[in-house]
Scaffold this active site. Structure first.
Site, PDB file in Angstrom:
ATOM      1  N   TYR A 142    -102.231  67.485  61.935  1.00  0.00           N
ATOM      2  CA  TYR A 142    -102.685  66.098  62.023  1.00  0.00           C
ATOM      3  C   TYR A 142    -101.595  65.202  61.448  1.00  0.00           C
ATOM      4  O   TYR A 142    -101.029  65.500  60.401  1.00  0.00           O
ATOM      5  CB  TYR A 142    -103.986  65.913  61.226  1.00  0.00           C
ATOM      6  CG  TYR A 142    -104.502  64.488  61.203  1.00  0.00           C
ATOM      7  CD1 TYR A 142    -105.002  63.889  62.363  1.00  0.00           C
ATOM      8  CD2 TYR A 142    -104.496  63.738  60.020  1.00  0.00           C
ATOM      9  CE1 TYR A 142    -105.483  62.583  62.343  1.00  0.00           C
ATOM     10  CE2 TYR A 142    -104.984  62.438  59.990  1.00  0.00           C
ATOM     11  CZ  TYR A 142    -105.474  61.861  61.156  1.00  0.00           C
ATOM     12  OH  TYR A 142    -105.953  60.573  61.133  1.00  0.00           O
ATOM     13  N   ASP A 237     -93.930  66.572  58.024  1.00  0.00           N
ATOM     14  CA  ASP A 237     -95.005  65.680  57.598  1.00  0.00           C
ATOM     15  C   ASP A 237     -95.590  66.260  56.321  1.00  0.00           C
ATOM     16  O   ASP A 237     -96.403  67.190  56.356  1.00  0.00           O
ATOM     17  CB  ASP A 237     -96.059  65.543  58.700  1.00  0.00           C
ATOM     18  CG  ASP A 237     -97.164  64.573  58.298  1.00  0.00           C
ATOM     19  OD1 ASP A 237     -97.154  64.106  57.131  1.00  0.00           O
ATOM     20  OD2 ASP A 237     -98.031  64.284  59.147  1.00  0.00           O
ATOM     21  N   LYS A 265    -100.636  60.165  50.338  1.00  0.00           N
ATOM     22  CA  LYS A 265    -101.607  60.771  49.434  1.00  0.00           C
ATOM     23  C   LYS A 265    -101.137  60.759  47.959  1.00  0.00           C
ATOM     24  O   LYS A 265    -101.162  59.707  47.362  1.00  0.00           O
ATOM     25  CB  LYS A 265    -102.013  62.150  49.945  1.00  0.00           C
ATOM     26  CG  LYS A 265    -102.641  62.005  51.357  1.00  0.00           C
ATOM     27  CD  LYS A 265    -103.447  63.162  51.880  1.00  0.00           C
ATOM     28  CE  LYS A 265    -104.240  62.717  53.097  1.00  0.00           C
ATOM     29  NZ  LYS A 265    -103.872  63.316  54.368  1.00  0.00           N
TER      30      LYS A 265
HETATM   31  C1  PLP Z   1    -103.702  62.443  55.697  1.00  0.00           C
HETATM   32  C2  PLP Z   1    -102.585  62.781  56.587  1.00  0.00           C
HETATM   33  C3  PLP Z   1    -101.973  61.831  57.437  1.00  0.00           C
HETATM   34  C4  PLP Z   1    -102.534  60.457  57.614  1.00  0.00           C
HETATM   35  O1  PLP Z   1    -102.478  59.690  56.457  1.00  0.00           O
HETATM   36  P1  PLP Z   1    -103.423  58.393  56.337  1.00  0.00           P
HETATM   37  O2  PLP Z   1    -103.021  57.812  55.029  1.00  0.00           O
HETATM   38  O3  PLP Z   1    -104.826  58.900  56.394  1.00  0.00           O
HETATM   39  O4  PLP Z   1    -103.091  57.505  57.485  1.00  0.00           O
HETATM   40  C5  PLP Z   1    -100.841  62.200  58.140  1.00  0.00           C
HETATM   41  N1  PLP Z   1    -100.335  63.435  58.040  1.00  0.00           N
HETATM   42  C6  PLP Z   1    -100.897  64.383  57.251  1.00  0.00           C
HETATM   43  C7  PLP Z   1    -100.268  65.731  57.172  1.00  0.00           C
HETATM   44  C8  PLP Z   1    -102.045  64.092  56.507  1.00  0.00           C
HETATM   45  O5  PLP Z   1    -102.610  65.058  55.779  1.00  0.00           O
END
Ligand code: PLP
Length: 426
Positions: A142, A237, A265
């Protein structure tokens, strides 16, 4: 009716589905969501006054637990000086220096407000830098809700994908190619087919949005080699894994240097901060240094940066990660031993303080394994844990996070509750 359910009914008339992000609605566990009133340390309280040991941690950011005193103090101090200027501040330099010091591959960094923005911006930059259009991503990873990422695999490995949300033009699917996580051959095949138009490969180096799936030995190395060979950008990511599994992220554990890294995060300590960074030569293409446009009214917001910077300082203290990981690994290892001893049809994956218990026997190493999980059993499990004061993510395909605020007692109690719940439902 509980106060949470009353609030949920009211919210449903005002906010789509009653929530500001879909997974919060508890749909996959067939319950009404809990409305949260407060949190301190490892615990949260719902609107009815029930207390829970929290393993969601706001979906990852709260590595220090809720309302940590030093973070509150940093936010308070910043707020007194003004909440937003839309002009550069000295603290932005400090957090940039800190990120560059901590994350091995990052030489230059741009702050944004969410992980979604970070990945969208990194993708644009990869395209701008290479002059190519297509992206390879992995099924089950994701990367936020940007149009280009909301594309699922089509049928057959080499066919183009299709949008997995209405509103995403089918045209976008032409530029998003989907490979299998932990299967470098599937990536190589796509490269062979579209070699001259692939701008980037984006991957969660530890997949954290289909449970928790560590990379097989050699998988990330092979991605690095393919990207070098085809002159395309490797994006890690690390929105979830950055500052979580290691101070330098998953790239420091596996010793791979991506060209670009997206972060989020933990980097904001519970306030909205995210970032993308990497090689200077690439980052200097971002405007106004270069031609690739990206901007943000609240980017680098003083309150958010204060919370983020303080978080990064705290987790950089000697022994911080040793202590956190020791606690977390004890918990996960003893749970794993229990599963083995009992012969339960479960798989437990974990990397340091993030883990996932799958209701599936025989291990999980990619998306097609993960979706074989028994989600009804998971829903039972979830409901029982809530009854007994343990709050985990309301979906089989999410990670659980252990924070430095969790005490040995919290973890021991949780282990006991998990054991007796599993004995009951399996
Ligand atoms: C949470 C997440 C996102 C998206 O971040 P948001 O702050 O919710 O837009 C993108 N990539 C990864 C791997 C994530 O865990």
């Amino acid at each position: 009716m509980s106060k949470s359910s009353q609030l949920f009914n009211k919210a449903k008339n005002l906010i789509p589905g009653g929530v500001n992000s879909p997974v919060r609605a508890f749909r996959s566990v067939n319950l009404d969501p809990l409305f949260i009133a407060s949190g301190k340390g490892s615990k949260i309280k719902d609107a009815d006054g029930n207390e829970y040991i929290d393993y969601v941690g706001s979906w990852g950011p709260l590595i220090l637990g809720h309302a940590q005193d030093e973070i509150l103090e940093a936010i308070r101090k910043a707020a007194e000086k003004g909440t937003s200027f839309g002009a550069p501040t000295e603290m932005e330099i400090q957090i940039a220096e800190k990120i560059i010091e901590m994350v091995p591959s990052v030489e230059m960094v741009r702050l944004v407000n969410s992980g979604t923005e970070a990945t969208m911006s990194a993708l644009r930059l990869a395209r701008g830098y290479t002059g190519k259009n297509k992206m390879i991503k992995f099924e089950g990873c994701y990367h936020g809700h940007g149009d280009s990422f909301l594309i699922k695999a089509g049928s057959g490995a080499l066919t183009l994908g299709e949008p997995n949300s209405p509103g995403v033009p089918a045209d976008f699917a032409r530029n998003t190619l989907t490979a299998d996580f932990n299967n470098a051959d599937s990536v190589e095949q796509i490269f062979k087919e579209y070699s001259d138009d692939i701008a980037c490969v984006i991957v969660e180096p530890i997949a954290g949005n289909m449970g928790v799936i560590p990379p097989d030995k050699g998988f990330l190395e092979k991605l690095r080699q393919l990207c070098d060979h085809y002159k395309c950008i490797l994006i890690f990511d690390e929105v979830m894994t950055g500052f979580r599994v290691h101070p330098g992220g998953a790239q420091a554990i596996y010793n791979i240097t991506p060209d670009l890294t997206t972060m989020g995060k933990v980097i904001g300590g519970g306030l909205p901060v995210a970032a993308y960074g990497g090689k200077k030569e690439i980052m200097e293409q971002v405007s106004p240094a270069g031609p690739v446009y990206q901007a943000g009214t609240l980017s680098g917001n003083p309150l958010a940066v204060a919370a983020g910077l303080k978080t990064l300082e705290i987790i950089s203290r000697p022994g911080y990660f040793d202590q956190l990981n020791k606690k977390a690994l004890n918990f996960f290892k003893s749970t794993k031993n229990l599963i083995k001893k009992k012969g339960w049809p479960l798989s437990l994956n974990y990397v340091n303080s993030m883990g996932c218990l799958y209701f599936k026997a025989g291990g999980v190493s990619n998306f097609s394994d993960a979706i074989q999980s028994d989600t009804n059993k998971f829903a039972d499990f979830f409901g029982q844990l809530i009854e007994r004061g343990v709050y985990i993510a309301p979906s089989q395909f999410e990670a659980m996070f252990i924070s430095s605020a969790h005490s040995e007692e919290d973890l021991d109690n949780t282990a006991k509750i998990i054991k007796s719940t599993l004995e009951k439902i399996l």
